[in-house]
Design an enzyme around this catalytic site. Structure first.
Site, PDB file in Angstrom:
ATOM      1  N   SER A   8       0.853  -1.192   0.000  1.00 45.68           N
ATOM      2  CA  SER A   8       0.000   0.000   0.000  1.00 45.68           C
ATOM      3  C   SER A   8       0.881   1.231   0.000  1.00 45.68           C
ATOM      4  O   SER A   8       2.055   1.183   0.420  1.00 45.68           O
ATOM      5  CB  SER A   8      -0.877  -0.004   1.263  1.00 45.68           C
ATOM      6  OG  SER A   8      -1.476   1.254   1.474  1.00 45.68           O
TER       7      SER A   8
ATOM      8  N   TYR B 299      -1.735  -1.442  10.824  1.00 43.84           N
ATOM      9  CA  TYR B 299      -1.960  -1.645   9.391  1.00 43.84           C
ATOM     10  C   TYR B 299      -0.768  -1.131   8.581  1.00 43.84           C
ATOM     11  O   TYR B 299      -0.233  -1.847   7.721  1.00 43.84           O
ATOM     12  CB  TYR B 299      -3.235  -0.922   8.953  1.00 43.84           C
ATOM     13  CG  TYR B 299      -3.435  -0.909   7.451  1.00 43.84           C
ATOM     14  CD1 TYR B 299      -3.910  -2.036   6.786  1.00 43.84           C
ATOM     15  CD2 TYR B 299      -3.128   0.224   6.696  1.00 43.84           C
ATOM     16  CE1 TYR B 299      -4.082  -2.038   5.410  1.00 43.84           C
ATOM     17  CE2 TYR B 299      -3.287   0.234   5.320  1.00 43.84           C
ATOM     18  CZ  TYR B 299      -3.770  -0.892   4.679  1.00 43.84           C
ATOM     19  OH  TYR B 299      -3.918  -0.896   3.317  1.00 43.84           O
TER      20      TYR B 299
END
Length: 324
Positions: free
Chosen positions: A193, A206
């Site tokens: 990401s 995360y």
């Protein structure tokens, strides 16, 4: 004295010009690499021929978003596809769609990657398949941005998140690598990401899992280069998906299909890529700011945005609680 001042000023002018030239050159080079990876390499046929990697592709998190788009695109290129995800009926539907549309064989494995007792079954179901491509896509995030010690059922949630984002990728790679190593061919695509390149306060666990993916991919790429096994880390920004909650495509948030078709053009060309050209520009922007702003400034900007999202989420929860 005046001569010394003039000499000093000329020196600093020269340093300034060299610095600007360096920045412009670095940005231009990065931009040219992005254009090459996204457009020219594919047009020239320099990206990886996926059919030569093996007969089967394995995709985790294959029933929604980017994972589903990878499954369809790999099938479109002629590979048989193993679909791995949690919900049996979704897997069956995706498998039927792929078979109807592209006429390739599929295999489904319904497991929950937030658990850690699933890998013996996966290994058994994948045994003896000529796996050429593994897409480690499955992942999860927070329900909303939150301070670590204020996450609802935080210990359990963090265990599930680490299992899904880190353990799944590591164990799936360990399962398919021996066959790839024996055949001396293969491709592993790990979905990270944009969150991997800058700290993400309020999404701390995360963001850390995504940074792990980038680091692991780079290291394994070096380890297995001599075995003709390609590792690629893809770092998407927002795409239209259930996870992002974005419903309509924009220039900065494409459909999952558009994103995957773009990212596959970079396979075999870029080891680390945002996949989609506009997301590459986002990475260039972030890395430019990291070079020229104090680190605390950029992190504070991200922190402010995530605090605002947290505030909205908490107000929404409060309204929903009152409505009940």
């Amino acid at each position: 004295m005046l001569f010394d001042i003039e000499k000093s000023r000329n020196m600093w002018d020269l340093i300034g010009k060299i610095s600007v030239a360096f920045i412009v050159t670095r940005f231009t080079w990065s931009l040219l690499k992005g254009i090459y990876g996204s457009f020219l390499a594919s047009a020239l046929g320099l990206n990886l021929n996926l059919k030569k990697t093996g007969e089967w592709a394995v995709v985790t998190g294959a029933t929604d978003g980017i994972g589903k788009a990878y499954a369809f695109e790999l099938a479109r290129k002629g590979l048989k596809v193993v679909l791995i995800s949690r919900t049996p009926f979704k897997l069956q539907n995706v498998a039927a769609e792929i078979n109807t549309k592209y006429g390739v064989d599929t295999k489904i494995i319904d497991v929950d990657f937030t658990r850690d007792d699933i890998y013996e079954r996966i290994e058994k179901d994948l045994k003896n398949l000529d796996i050429g491509v593994l897409v480690n896509n499955v992942g999860m995030s927070y329900d909303y941005p939150e301070y670590l010690n204020q996450i609802v059922d935080g210990e359990k949630m963090c265990d599930r998140l680490i299992n899904c984002n880190i353990k799944s990728l590591t164990r799936m790679t360990q399962i398919v690598l021996p066959g790839m190593e024996e055949r001396k061919r293969g491709l592993v695509i790990n979905i990270s990401s944009l969150s991997s390149i800058i700290p993400a306060p309020l999404l701390a666990v995360y963001g850390a899992t995504k940074a792990y993916i980038e680091s692991l991919t780079e290291s394994l790429g070096v380890e297995y280069a001599s075995k003709n096994i390609t590792f690629q880390c893809i770092m998407p920004g927002f795409v239209v998906s259930n996870m992002s909650k974005i419903r309509r495509p924009t220039l900065m948030a494409p459909t999952a299909t558009a994103f995957v078709r773009s990212s596959l053009k970079t396979t075999g060309v870029e080891k680390r890529s945002a996949g989609y050209f506009m997301h590459k520009l986002q990475i260039y922007g972030i890395e430019f700011l990291k070079m020229h702003l104090p680190g605390s400034v950029l992190v504070s900007m991200v922190f402010g945005q995530l605090k605002a999202l947290r505030s909205k989420a908490l107000k929404r929860k409060e309204r929903e609680a009152k409505a009940e």
